[in-house]
Design a protein around this motif. Sequence first.
Motif, PDB file in Angstrom:
ATOM      1  N   ILE A   1      56.385  61.472 -17.956  1.00  0.00           N
ATOM      2  CA  ILE A   1      56.509  60.055 -17.614  1.00  0.00           C
ATOM      3  C   ILE A   1      55.748  59.809 -16.314  1.00  0.00           C
ATOM      4  O   ILE A   1      55.965  60.481 -15.312  1.00  0.00           O
ATOM      5  CB  ILE A   1      57.986  59.660 -17.483  1.00  0.00           C
ATOM      6  N   GLY A   2      54.850  58.850 -16.346  1.00  0.00           N
ATOM      7  CA  GLY A   2      53.971  58.592 -15.218  1.00  0.00           C
ATOM      8  C   GLY A   2      52.530  58.916 -15.535  1.00  0.00           C
ATOM      9  O   GLY A   2      51.616  58.485 -14.828  1.00  0.00           O
ATOM     10  N   LEU A   3      52.309  59.670 -16.596  1.00  0.00           N
ATOM     11  CA  LEU A   3      50.955  59.922 -17.084  1.00  0.00           C
ATOM     12  C   LEU A   3      50.428  58.601 -17.644  1.00  0.00           C
ATOM     13  O   LEU A   3      50.980  58.070 -18.609  1.00  0.00           O
ATOM     14  CB  LEU A   3      51.011  60.994 -18.166  1.00  0.00           C
ATOM     15  N   ASP A   4      49.376  58.061 -17.041  1.00  0.00           N
ATOM     16  CA  ASP A   4      48.922  56.737 -17.468  1.00  0.00           C
ATOM     17  C   ASP A   4      47.720  56.834 -18.413  1.00  0.00           C
ATOM     18  O   ASP A   4      47.233  57.920 -18.729  1.00  0.00           O
ATOM     19  CB  ASP A   4      48.627  55.839 -16.262  1.00  0.00           C
ATOM     20  N   ASP A   5      47.250  55.661 -18.861  1.00  0.00           N
ATOM     21  CA  ASP A   5      46.169  55.630 -19.842  1.00  0.00           C
ATOM     22  C   ASP A   5      44.920  56.322 -19.324  1.00  0.00           C
ATOM     23  O   ASP A   5      44.259  57.079 -20.063  1.00  0.00           O
ATOM     24  CB  ASP A   5      45.824  54.181 -20.209  1.00  0.00           C
ATOM     25  N   SER A   6      44.551  56.055 -18.073  1.00  0.00           N
ATOM     26  CA  SER A   6      43.322  56.645 -17.548  1.00  0.00           C
ATOM     27  C   SER A   6      43.426  58.166 -17.474  1.00  0.00           C
ATOM     28  O   SER A   6      42.441  58.874 -17.726  1.00  0.00           O
ATOM     29  CB  SER A   6      43.004  56.066 -16.163  1.00  0.00           C
ATOM     30  N   MET A   7      44.603  58.661 -17.150  1.00  0.00           N
ATOM     31  CA  MET A   7      44.793  60.101 -17.086  1.00  0.00           C
ATOM     32  C   MET A   7      44.717  60.726 -18.479  1.00  0.00           C
ATOM     33  O   MET A   7      44.101  61.775 -18.678  1.00  0.00           O
ATOM     34  CB  MET A   7      46.121  60.408 -16.399  1.00  0.00           C
ATOM     35  N   GLN A   8      45.336  60.072 -19.462  1.00  0.00           N
ATOM     36  CA  GLN A   8      45.241  60.576 -20.824  1.00  0.00           C
ATOM     37  C   GLN A   8      43.799  60.536 -21.332  1.00  0.00           C
ATOM     38  O   GLN A   8      43.339  61.467 -22.006  1.00  0.00           O
ATOM     39  CB  GLN A   8      46.141  59.787 -21.764  1.00  0.00           C
ATOM     40  N   ASN A   9      43.092  59.458 -21.003  1.00  0.00           N
ATOM     41  CA  ASN A   9      41.689  59.379 -21.396  1.00  0.00           C
ATOM     42  C   ASN A   9      40.908  60.553 -20.827  1.00  0.00           C
ATOM     43  O   ASN A   9      40.052  61.141 -21.509  1.00  0.00           O
ATOM     44  CB  ASN A   9      41.069  58.069 -20.906  1.00  0.00           C
ATOM     45  N   TYR A  10      41.192  60.883 -19.581  1.00  0.00           N
ATOM     46  CA  TYR A  10      40.482  61.978 -18.923  1.00  0.00           C
ATOM     47  C   TYR A  10      40.833  63.321 -19.566  1.00  0.00           C
ATOM     48  O   TYR A  10      39.958  64.167 -19.772  1.00  0.00           O
ATOM     49  CB  TYR A  10      40.807  62.002 -17.433  1.00  0.00           C
ATOM     50  N   VAL A  11      42.121  63.525 -19.895  1.00  0.00           N
ATOM     51  CA  VAL A  11      42.528  64.762 -20.563  1.00  0.00           C
ATOM     52  C   VAL A  11      41.778  64.915 -21.880  1.00  0.00           C
ATOM     53  O   VAL A  11      41.229  65.986 -22.194  1.00  0.00           O
ATOM     54  CB  VAL A  11      44.052  64.779 -20.814  1.00  0.00           C
ATOM     55  N   VAL A  12      41.739  63.831 -22.655  1.00  0.00           N
ATOM     56  CA  VAL A  12      41.119  63.895 -23.980  1.00  0.00           C
ATOM     57  C   VAL A  12      39.609  64.105 -23.864  1.00  0.00           C
ATOM     58  O   VAL A  12      39.023  64.911 -24.605  1.00  0.00           O
ATOM     59  CB  VAL A  12      41.450  62.626 -24.782  1.00  0.00           C
ATOM     60  N   SER A  13      38.952  63.399 -22.951  1.00  0.00           N
ATOM     61  CA  SER A  13      37.503  63.582 -22.797  1.00  0.00           C
ATOM     62  C   SER A  13      37.185  64.978 -22.279  1.00  0.00           C
ATOM     63  O   SER A  13      36.193  65.596 -22.712  1.00  0.00           O
ATOM     64  CB  SER A  13      36.924  62.512 -21.856  1.00  0.00           C
ATOM     65  N   SER A  14      38.029  65.500 -21.395  1.00  0.00           N
ATOM     66  CA  SER A  14      37.830  66.869 -20.898  1.00  0.00           C
ATOM     67  C   SER A  14      38.020  67.875 -22.006  1.00  0.00           C
ATOM     68  O   SER A  14      37.302  68.889 -22.097  1.00  0.00           O
ATOM     69  CB  SER A  14      38.788  67.152 -19.740  1.00  0.00           C
ATOM     70  N   LEU A  15      39.006  67.633 -22.875  1.00  0.00           N
ATOM     71  CA  LEU A  15      39.247  68.529 -24.000  1.00  0.00           C
ATOM     72  C   LEU A  15      38.060  68.504 -24.956  1.00  0.00           C
ATOM     73  O   LEU A  15      37.591  69.560 -25.429  1.00  0.00           O
ATOM     74  CB  LEU A  15      40.529  68.115 -24.738  1.00  0.00           C
ATOM     75  N   GLU A  16      37.533  67.318 -25.234  1.00  0.00           N
ATOM     76  CA  GLU A  16      36.388  67.233 -26.139  1.00  0.00           C
ATOM     77  C   GLU A  16      35.189  67.991 -25.577  1.00  0.00           C
ATOM     78  O   GLU A  16      34.499  68.724 -26.289  1.00  0.00           O
ATOM     79  CB  GLU A  16      36.019  65.775 -26.384  1.00  0.00           C
ATOM     80  N   GLU A  17      34.947  67.820 -24.285  1.00  0.00           N
ATOM     81  CA  GLU A  17      33.842  68.539 -23.644  1.00  0.00           C
ATOM     82  C   GLU A  17      34.056  70.050 -23.713  1.00  0.00           C
ATOM     83  O   GLU A  17      33.128  70.821 -23.992  1.00  0.00           O
ATOM     84  CB  GLU A  17      33.688  68.088 -22.200  1.00  0.00           C
ATOM     85  N   ALA A  18      35.308  70.481 -23.473  1.00  0.00           N
ATOM     86  CA  ALA A  18      35.614  71.910 -23.499  1.00  0.00           C
ATOM     87  C   ALA A  18      35.459  72.501 -24.893  1.00  0.00           C
ATOM     88  O   ALA A  18      35.064  73.656 -25.041  1.00  0.00           O
ATOM     89  CB  ALA A  18      37.029  72.136 -22.975  1.00  0.00           C
TER      90      ALA A  18
END
Length: 404
Positions: free
Chosen positions: A383-400
């Motif tokens: 709780i507190g993980l916001d949209d921008s943070m999730q976007n960053y996690v997902v884009s980082s995962l795709e790059e990885a």
Amino acid sequence: MNGVEKPTLTDSNVETPVLDARAHAPRHIAFNRPFMTGRELHYISQAHAGGHLAGDGPFTDRCHAWLEASTGAPKALLTHSCTAALEMAGLLLNIAPGDEVIVPSFTFVSTANAFVLRGAVPVFVDVRPDTLNIDETLVEAAISPRTKAIVPVHYAGVGCEMDTLMAIAGRFGLSVVEDAAQAVMARYKGKPLGSIGHLGAYSFHETKNVICGEGGALIVNNPMYSQNAEIIREKGTDRSQFFRGEVDKYTWRLPGSSFLPSELTAAFLWAQLEAATMLTSRRLERWARYHDLLQGMEQRGLLRRPIVPEHCEHNAHMYYVLVAPGIDRQSVLARLKASGVDAVFHYVPLHSSPRGQQAGRMHGDLRVTEDVSSRLIRLPLWIGLDDSMQNYVVSSLEEALTKG
């Protein structure tokens, strides 16, 4: 309570991420951040003011009542950990040396350890490829004349196939202990997980949805265990009955130990239980957003998203992905870490561990367990993980995943 205004729920305890002005993305996203509702310290101060700091005070009573009402169980008892609740289950079932207990290998060590401590042999059974829960179709063939119990683990708060497991247990006269450590507020066919087997065990560790730092609960669904559960929890004495005026003195009755949490822990937990519906709802929102964001990568064959059967209501305990075969998970985790994303693997299968090889035995080859345990990655979810943070996690995962 007592005329004192209660603080309102707040996100003030959630750290605002430091932004990288160059990349416009958080420098670091933690895997987990424990969430406080804002009432925890207020209730702890009340427990202190009331002068009852040891276990089984007024806040413990409230937690017990909440758990009994939410599960429909005749008895719920707070413990200092889910491990302790499982160890109590081993004592209640009179597990003895040479007995066998059927467990998944893809689980935390406490699932097996609680029964190994009593001299039992854990019989490791493979998991389903969809939910990663124990494969109910393999359980019956794993039963021997020494089998005493089945211990299903509700992985990620998604229910095992409890109807089948309970039917098998009934035919063979076995007990079922639900390891529902991850499953508070989750359901199977409308029934709360932890309330279906003869006994259930919850965790309130700081990594769970509802927390008190360290803590757990034993859910006693079969009334025949209720009195002995109280005795075992109180060092093997009938102290609880004494305080209720049911006996004129208390004495040693059964083998037991000190399984109680302090009243301060119960006060903290009470604030969380009051907000359990809200906490679950907010986690489900974050889980669903991950699920949408990752659909494209699944369609491209880079990963597999979690599978939740229609008859299961999960609690968003975690969001994991299975990277595609042939992708080096360790390289992916290293790249995520370099990007500032704390993603982690999960269990090392118990059957492959040094102690598991010594104490247990395998039923079958456990190929699904070995496969998924080598490909699973858990993403940050709190709780507190916001949209921008999730976007960053997902884009980082795709790059990885796509980096050559």
